[in-house]
Scaffold this motif. Structure first.
Motif, PDB file in Angstrom:
ATOM      1  N   MET A   1       0.841  -1.193   0.000  1.00 40.80           N
ATOM      2  CA  MET A   1       0.000   0.000   0.000  1.00 40.80           C
ATOM      3  C   MET A   1       0.876   1.243   0.000  1.00 40.80           C
ATOM      4  SD  MET A   1      -3.091   1.478   0.293  1.00 40.80           S
ATOM      5  CE  MET A   1      -4.298   0.368   1.019  1.00 40.80           C
ATOM      6  N   ASN A   2       0.614   2.171  -0.933  1.00 42.59           N
ATOM      7  CA  ASN A   2       1.244   3.485  -0.908  1.00 42.59           C
ATOM      8  C   ASN A   2       0.278   4.443  -0.230  1.00 42.59           C
ATOM      9  OD1 ASN A   2       3.697   2.914  -2.249  1.00 42.59           O
ATOM     10  ND2 ASN A   2       2.599   2.814  -4.192  1.00 42.59           N
ATOM     11  N   TRP A   3       0.682   4.943   0.927  1.00 39.18           N
ATOM     12  CA  TRP A   3      -0.185   5.773   1.745  1.00 39.18           C
ATOM     13  C   TRP A   3      -0.099   7.236   1.348  1.00 39.18           C
ATOM     14  CZ3 TRP A   3      -3.185   2.650   4.428  1.00 39.18           C
ATOM     15  CH2 TRP A   3      -2.694   1.423   4.856  1.00 39.18           C
ATOM     16  N   ARG A  51     -10.563   9.160   2.626  1.00 39.61           N
ATOM     17  CA  ARG A  51      -9.787   8.199   1.846  1.00 39.61           C
ATOM     18  C   ARG A  51      -9.312   7.071   2.743  1.00 39.61           C
ATOM     19  NH1 ARG A  51      -6.274  10.532  -2.998  1.00 39.61           N
ATOM     20  NH2 ARG A  51      -5.451   8.416  -2.759  1.00 39.61           N
ATOM     21  N   ASP A  53      -6.856   5.193   2.282  1.00 37.70           N
ATOM     22  CA  ASP A  53      -5.400   5.115   2.265  1.00 37.70           C
ATOM     23  C   ASP A  53      -4.739   6.354   2.868  1.00 37.70           C
ATOM     24  OD1 ASP A  53      -6.097   6.874   0.235  1.00 37.70           O
ATOM     25  OD2 ASP A  53      -4.672   6.077  -1.233  1.00 37.70           O
ATOM     26  N   ASP A 205      -8.130   1.892   6.280  1.00 37.75           N
ATOM     27  CA  ASP A 205      -7.320   0.775   5.797  1.00 37.75           C
ATOM     28  C   ASP A 205      -5.972   0.660   6.495  1.00 37.75           C
ATOM     29  OD1 ASP A 205      -9.300   0.013   4.088  1.00 37.75           O
ATOM     30  OD2 ASP A 205      -8.241   0.502   2.226  1.00 37.75           O
ATOM     31  N   VAL A 206      -5.654   1.611   7.367  1.00 39.28           N
ATOM     32  CA  VAL A 206      -4.355   1.571   8.045  1.00 39.28           C
ATOM     33  C   VAL A 206      -4.379   0.455   9.082  1.00 39.28           C
ATOM     34  CG1 VAL A 206      -2.666   2.862   9.397  1.00 39.28           C
ATOM     35  CG2 VAL A 206      -4.070   4.047   7.688  1.00 39.28           C
TER      36      VAL A 206
END
Length: 264
Positions: A1-3, A51, A53, A205-206
């Motif tokens: 995942m690119n945060w 979001r 992300d 999503d974290v």
């Protein structure tokens, strides 16, 4: 995942913006995730907060309680070294023009209020709460002008376009340091009811282990992170549970019990 990450809530001058960007970058290093995060300078906040992300952002407690519960996780809340702050609680400074004859809120009946946003705790919710006991038939002001920002609300009061505004004490403190002309020509009439300050949050999503690392870095800051905190007048961070933020809804409910559900 690119945060994704951004802390733009108090970017009131180029220096303050640089310090918040540096604080955020250091937090990501201390949390062990810097190489997987894109830093955004000025996202559209209501969309950004939602979001999944979003790794780190900062929101106002009122939209957190009314729109974002279940979509974000509370990380920690800053404690500022400004007048109007007590620990990680903050209040708003209700201001009028320096030459105003108003000595109490009651003197402003029928006047013009400036407020930054309908979803703002510091600009709308606490001002509504303050004048609710004075309202008659659900109304107190002659007009409410929605300014878009605390800086714009201050300008409107200073320039005579509005008679009163409630300004987040952290914003006021930063402006007093960085742009004193923006608060010249106004005076503080009173302070609002206090409530928990603007929390740092993470998207849904974290993962919990990453949330734990970020929160730990905030609650026990490294010397490098502490240096950026000091530059931003942040004494420390505290974890505030959702139950603490219920106080913001209690402020709203008090106005509703006074038959004053809308700032008007």
């Amino acid at each position: 995942m690119n945060w994704k990450a951004a802390l733009p809530m108090y970017n009131l001058s180029p220096r303050i913006q640089r310090e918040y960007e540096a604080l955020l970058a250091r937090l990501l290093v201390d949390g062990g995730v810097r190489d997987r995060v894109e830093l955004l300078a000025a996202p559209e906040l209501h969309a950004f907060w939602r979001r999944p992300d979003t790794l780190v952002s900062q929101t106002c407690g009122y939209p957190y309680m009314t729109m974002l519960r279940g979509e974000v996780t509370l990380l920690a809340t800053p404690s500022f070294a400004f007048f109007g702050c007590e620990g990680s609680d903050y209040s708003s400074l209700i201001v009028v023009r320096a030459g105003s004859r108003a000595q109490t809120l009651a003197d402003l009946r029928g006047g013009i209020a400036a407020a930054n946003d309908v979803h703002s705790n510091s600009g709308m919710n606490v001002l509504r709460h303050a004048v609710a006991p004075l309202a008659r038939d659900g109304r107190f002001f002659g007009e409410v002008k929605w300014s878009g920002s605390h800086v714009a609300s201050l300008r409107m009061v200073r320039d005579g376009e509005a008679d009163v505004a409630a300004i987040d004490c952290v914003t006021y403190g930063y402006l007093l340091d960085a742009a004193p002309d923006s608060v010249a020509g106004v005076r503080i009439l009173q302070s609002s009811a206090p409530s928990p300050g603007l929390p740092l949050v993470a998207g849904r999503d974290v993962p919990s282990d990453l949330i734990d690392r970020l929160r730990a870095a905030l609650l026990a800051p490294s010397p490098a992170l502490r240096a950026h905190m000091t530059a931003l007048r942040i004494n420390g961070f505290e974890y505030r549970a959702e139950e603490d933020y219920q106080r913001i809804l209690h402020i709203e409910a008090a106005a509703e019990r006074a038959a004053y559900p809308l700032l008007m």
